[in-house]
Design a protein around this motif. Structure first.
Motif, mmCIF file in Angstrom:
data_model
loop_
_atom_site.group_PDB
_atom_site.id
_atom_site.type_symbol
_atom_site.label_atom_id
_atom_site.label_comp_id
_atom_site.label_asym_id
_atom_site.label_seq_id
_atom_site.Cartn_x
_atom_site.Cartn_y
_atom_site.Cartn_z
ATOM 1 N N ASN A 1 0.836 -1.207 0.000
ATOM 2 C CA ASN A 1 0.000 0.000 0.000
ATOM 3 C C ASN A 1 0.869 1.254 0.000
ATOM 4 N N GLU A 2 1.900 1.271 0.860
ATOM 5 C CA GLU A 2 2.800 2.420 0.921
ATOM 6 C C GLU A 2 3.538 2.590 -0.412
ATOM 7 N N GLN A 3 3.922 1.467 -1.022
ATOM 8 C CA GLN A 3 4.627 1.526 -2.302
ATOM 9 C C GLN A 3 3.734 2.112 -3.387
ATOM 10 N N LYS A 4 2.437 1.727 -3.381
ATOM 11 C CA LYS A 4 1.494 2.274 -4.359
ATOM 12 C C LYS A 4 1.353 3.791 -4.183
ATOM 13 N N ILE A 5 1.219 4.193 -2.914
ATOM 14 C CA ILE A 5 1.081 5.632 -2.632
ATOM 15 C C ILE A 5 2.345 6.364 -3.075
ATOM 16 N N TYR A 6 3.510 5.785 -2.764
ATOM 17 C CA TYR A 6 4.783 6.406 -3.123
ATOM 18 C C TYR A 6 4.937 6.486 -4.636
ATOM 19 N N ASP A 7 4.597 5.399 -5.328
ATOM 20 C CA ASP A 7 4.716 5.396 -6.784
ATOM 21 C C ASP A 7 3.769 6.428 -7.409
ATOM 22 N N ALA A 8 2.541 6.530 -6.883
ATOM 23 C CA ALA A 8 1.593 7.507 -7.409
ATOM 24 C C ALA A 8 2.093 8.920 -7.147
ATOM 25 N N LEU A 9 2.592 9.166 -5.965
ATOM 26 C CA LEU A 9 3.113 10.478 -5.611
ATOM 27 C C LEU A 9 4.317 10.827 -6.487
ATOM 28 N N ARG A 10 5.190 9.875 -6.720
ATOM 29 C CA ARG A 10 6.393 10.091 -7.533
ATOM 30 C C ARG A 10 5.999 10.379 -8.982
ATOM 31 N N ALA A 11 5.011 9.626 -9.452
ATOM 32 C CA ALA A 11 4.557 9.837 -10.821
ATOM 33 C C ALA A 11 3.928 11.227 -10.969
ATOM 34 N N SER A 12 3.142 11.633 -9.954
ATOM 35 C CA SER A 12 2.495 12.947 -10.026
ATOM 36 C C SER A 12 3.531 14.061 -9.926
ATOM 37 N N ILE A 13 4.579 13.865 -9.120
ATOM 38 C CA ILE A 13 5.634 14.866 -9.013
ATOM 39 C C ILE A 13 6.416 14.931 -10.323
ATOM 40 N N ALA A 14 6.679 13.790 -10.905
ATOM 41 C CA ALA A 14 7.404 13.763 -12.174
ATOM 42 C C ALA A 14 6.567 14.421 -13.272
ATOM 43 N N PHE A 15 5.268 14.201 -13.264
ATOM 44 C CA PHE A 15 4.374 14.811 -14.232
ATOM 45 C C PHE A 15 4.322 16.316 -14.049
ATOM 46 N N ALA A 16 4.277 16.740 -12.752
ATOM 47 C CA ALA A 16 4.205 18.153 -12.464
ATOM 48 C C ALA A 16 5.519 18.843 -12.853
ATOM 49 N N GLN A 17 6.634 18.192 -12.777
ATOM 50 C CA GLN A 17 7.921 18.797 -13.101
ATOM 51 C C GLN A 17 8.112 18.878 -14.618
ATOM 52 N N GLN A 18 7.436 18.063 -15.388
ATOM 53 C CA GLN A 18 7.585 18.079 -16.844
ATOM 54 C C GLN A 18 6.880 19.283 -17.448
ATOM 55 N N ARG A 19 5.949 19.878 -16.849
ATOM 56 C CA ARG A 19 5.211 20.997 -17.410
ATOM 57 C C ARG A 19 5.984 22.229 -17.454
#
Length: 119
Positions: free
Chosen positions: A101-119
């Motif tokens: 569960n923590e890994q899923k949350i971390y992966d989602a958070l990391r993906a959202s941060i990576a997406f936010a940094q690409q803009r």
């Protein structure tokens, strides 16, 4: 004169009879004492034999009780070990689920941060 002689004879016989009676009484007392000692000895031997038998019976019962307790403690120990193993397994499963569960949350958070940094 004759009366005096008979009187002395009577006293002598009476003394002799008393002496013989004393000897017989002392012999009877020794025999009674020996008989009593034999009876006391027999009683002590019987008591010792009874105590040996009672001790053997007690030790036998004691060994059986100890064996029974050991068997029961083994049953309880195996039961506790099984419960402990189940508890440890459940703890490991819970830990793995929490980790996923923590890994899923971390992966989602990391993906959202990576997406936010690409803009």
């Amino acid at each position: 004169w004759r009366g005096k002689v008979r009187r002395r004879m009577f006293i002598a016989i009476r003394l002799f009879v008393r002496h013989v009676q004393a000897l017989l009484r002392s012999k009877q007392a020794r025999c009674d004492l020996l008989q009593r000692r034999c009876e006391d000895s027999a009683t002590k031997i019987q008591a010792h034999a009874r105590s040996v038998l009672a001790k053997a019976k007690y030790q036998s019962i004691r060994k059986k009780v100890i064996k029974l307790q050991a068997v029961w403690h083994g049953v309880l120990g195996r039961r506790y070990a099984k419960e402990y193993k189940n508890h440890v397994s459940a703890t490991k499963i819970q830990s793995l689920v929490r980790k996923q569960n923590e890994q899923k949350i971390y992966d989602a958070l990391r993906a959202s941060i990576a997406f936010a940094q690409q803009r």
